[in-house]
Design a protein around this motif. Structure first.
Motif, PDB file in Angstrom:
ATOM      1  N   ARG A 238       0.825  -1.203   0.000  1.00 46.90           N
ATOM      2  CA  ARG A 238       0.000   0.000   0.000  1.00 46.90           C
ATOM      3  C   ARG A 238       0.863   1.259   0.000  1.00 46.90           C
ATOM      4  NH1 ARG A 238      -3.815  -2.960   3.395  1.00 46.90           N
ATOM      5  NH2 ARG A 238      -2.881  -2.123   5.285  1.00 46.90           N
ATOM      6  N   LYS A 241       2.468   1.534  -3.541  1.00 48.23           N
ATOM      7  CA  LYS A 241       1.427   1.894  -4.505  1.00 48.23           C
ATOM      8  C   LYS A 241       1.034   3.361  -4.373  1.00 48.23           C
ATOM      9  CE  LYS A 241      -3.286   0.617  -5.891  1.00 48.23           C
ATOM     10  NZ  LYS A 241      -4.430  -0.287  -5.603  1.00 48.23           N
ATOM     11  N   ALA A 242       0.827   3.822  -3.149  1.00 50.40           N
ATOM     12  CA  ALA A 242       0.422   5.209  -2.926  1.00 50.40           C
ATOM     13  C   ALA A 242       1.528   6.186  -3.316  1.00 50.40           C
ATOM     14  CB  ALA A 242       0.036   5.412  -1.463  1.00 50.40           C
ATOM     15  N   ALA A 245       1.752   6.274  -7.148  1.00 52.82           N
ATOM     16  CA  ALA A 245       0.568   6.926  -7.707  1.00 52.82           C
ATOM     17  C   ALA A 245       0.654   8.440  -7.525  1.00 52.82           C
ATOM     18  CB  ALA A 245      -0.696   6.382  -7.050  1.00 52.82           C
ATOM     19  N   GLU A 246       1.075   8.878  -6.350  1.00 57.28           N
ATOM     20  CA  GLU A 246       1.206  10.315  -6.084  1.00 57.28           C
ATOM     21  C   GLU A 246       2.276  10.930  -6.966  1.00 57.28           C
ATOM     22  OE1 GLU A 246       1.554  13.000  -2.123  1.00 57.28           O
ATOM     23  OE2 GLU A 246       3.202  11.590  -2.456  1.00 57.28           O
ATOM     24  N   ARG A 247       3.466  10.298  -6.986  1.00 58.61           N
ATOM     25  CA  ARG A 247       4.575  10.866  -7.752  1.00 58.61           C
ATOM     26  C   ARG A 247       4.324  10.811  -9.263  1.00 58.61           C
ATOM     27  NH1 ARG A 247       5.884  11.944  -2.962  1.00 58.61           N
ATOM     28  NH2 ARG A 247       8.060  12.275  -2.359  1.00 58.61           N
ATOM     29  N   ARG A 250      -1.164  10.332 -10.306  1.00 61.09           N
ATOM     30  CA  ARG A 250      -2.333   9.480 -10.483  1.00 61.09           C
ATOM     31  C   ARG A 250      -3.169   9.337  -9.223  1.00 61.09           C
ATOM     32  NH1 ARG A 250      -1.428   4.418 -14.532  1.00 61.09           N
ATOM     33  NH2 ARG A 250      -0.453   5.539 -16.262  1.00 61.09           N
ATOM     34  N   MET A 251      -3.013  10.264  -8.285  1.00 57.92           N
ATOM     35  CA  MET A 251      -3.831  10.189  -7.076  1.00 57.92           C
ATOM     36  C   MET A 251      -5.290  10.434  -7.431  1.00 57.92           C
ATOM     37  SD  MET A 251      -1.937   9.339  -4.602  1.00 57.92           S
ATOM     38  CE  MET A 251      -2.857   9.759  -3.125  1.00 57.92           C
ATOM     39  N   PRO A 252      -6.216   9.713  -6.794  1.00 60.07           N
ATOM     40  CA  PRO A 252      -7.637   9.923  -7.094  1.00 60.07           C
ATOM     41  C   PRO A 252      -8.072  11.333  -6.746  1.00 60.07           C
ATOM     42  CG  PRO A 252      -7.363   8.574  -5.131  1.00 60.07           C
ATOM     43  CD  PRO A 252      -6.000   8.692  -5.766  1.00 60.07           C
ATOM     44  N   ASP A 262      -5.537  20.528  -7.574  1.00 59.44           N
ATOM     45  CA  ASP A 262      -4.482  19.991  -8.425  1.00 59.44           C
ATOM     46  C   ASP A 262      -3.128  20.220  -7.774  1.00 59.44           C
ATOM     47  OD1 ASP A 262      -6.251  19.207 -10.393  1.00 59.44           O
ATOM     48  OD2 ASP A 262      -6.219  21.171 -11.372  1.00 59.44           O
ATOM     49  N   ASP A 263      -2.260  19.178  -7.801  1.00 60.28           N
ATOM     50  CA  ASP A 263      -0.917  19.306  -7.255  1.00 60.28           C
ATOM     51  C   ASP A 263      -0.052  20.031  -8.286  1.00 60.28           C
ATOM     52  OD1 ASP A 263       1.740  18.872  -6.292  1.00 60.28           O
ATOM     53  OD2 ASP A 263       0.944  17.234  -5.082  1.00 60.28           O
TER      54      ASP A 263
END
Length: 310
Positions: A238, A241-242, A245-247, A250-252, A262-263
């Motif tokens: 986890r 994966k997180a 996804a963040e980097r 692709r964060m939800p 938006d980042d």
């Protein structure tokens, strides 16, 4: 000395790193050297890390002009090797097979030994934790790191028993936990499995080390460099994966009722493939440890390293 254990997902990790002759690969978890040997065979130069000082015995036959072993945590890789210098980073998480096989390390309830569980040679042991932690803290460790549903019952029983006799041996603790939980009752796994996992993770701060290690990998990789991480349980997976996804941006999204957040930071990684890869049946048949293994991989972009809170 040759490596006694075949690493899990070895072919998939080598493929994910796309090694070219002369590449600098950082093996963040040297262990018995299985991954390093494959990287060297592919023509890479390897800088390996392992916090366990006994791992050096598996490196005596490796070429000094292409290989360096550093006794340190993999979270130190960027501080030691420098930023933007590596073509690849590999992390094979969790306890190594050699540590499980050595009773005096105290990792396994299958082999009686001192209740130690340290991957290195510093810090508190599992015995220190079991015999001194407050019952509520011990219960939290068993619940969070071991996902042990009977964590409060086990912690309370340990706290009562240690008043008369502290725990010092792995078999002693394993038998006690089995008794607290009423025996095996036909279960395939030993009743102490989750508790031992939790104690090992806590003693070695494995999840904190993983989080810091992923940030260090982001720093040490050059643009186009590749990261490959093999996990063995859901807590590790986890986190990986997180992070990826963040980097990778692709964060939800947040709630549709709130303004879009938006980042502004550009993605520092792109995913090498979607999801996680697992072992083929041939490997599963040959190596039971491969059953829970998952590989995730990503490629470093040109974007700057993300700033993170201390």
């Amino acid at each position: 000395m040759s490596a006694p254990h075949l690493p899990v997902l070895l072919g998939e990790v080598v493929e994910a790193l796309a090694i070219k002759a002369g590449d600098l690969i950082i093996d963040g978890t040297f262990g018995a050297g299985g991954y390093t040997r494959a990287f060297l065979a592919a023509g890479a130069r390897v800088t390996a890390f392992d916090r366990d000082p006994t791992a050096a015995r598996f490196s005596s036959d490796l070429p000094a002009d292409h290989f360096t072993l550093i006794c340190a945590c993999f979270s130190d890789m960027a501080d030691v090797a420098g930023e933007g210098v590596a073509d690849g980073v590999a992390l094979d998480l969790g306890v190594s097979s050699m540590q499980l096989d050595e009773a005096d390390r105290g990792f396994s309830f299958m082999r009686d030994g001192p209740l130690d569980m340290r991957m290195g040679d510093q810090g508190e042991t599992a015995a220190d934790l079991v015999n001194t932690a407050e019952p509520e803290d011990l219960a939290r460790i068993l619940w969070v790191y071991g996902e042990e549903k009977k964590s409060r019952r086990i912690a309370g029983a340990i706290a009562r028993r240690r008043l008369q006799q502290p725990f010092t041996r792995t078999a002693e603790l394993a038998d006690f936990i089995e008794g607290v939980l009423g025996g095996r009752r036909g279960a395939k796994a030993h009743p102490a499995t989750r508790s031992f996992q939790a104690l090992r993770i806590a003693v070695n701060d494995e999840l904190g080390e993983l989080e810091a290690g992923l940030v260090a990998a982001e720093r040490v990789l050059k643009p186009g460099g590749r990261l490959a991480v093999v996990t063995f349980h859901s807590l590790e997976d986890r986190i990986v994966k997180a992070f990826l996804a963040e980097r990778a941006g692709r964060m939800p999204g947040g709630s549709r009722h709130l303004p879009q957040q938006d980042d502004p930071r550009a993605p520092s990684f792109s995913l090498a493939f979607n999801g996680a890869r697992t072992s083929e049946q041939v490997e599963l048949d040959a190596n039971p440890r491969a059953r829970s293994a998952k590989l995730r991989a990503a490629v470093r972009t040109e974007a700057p390293v993300w700033k993170v809170a201390a």
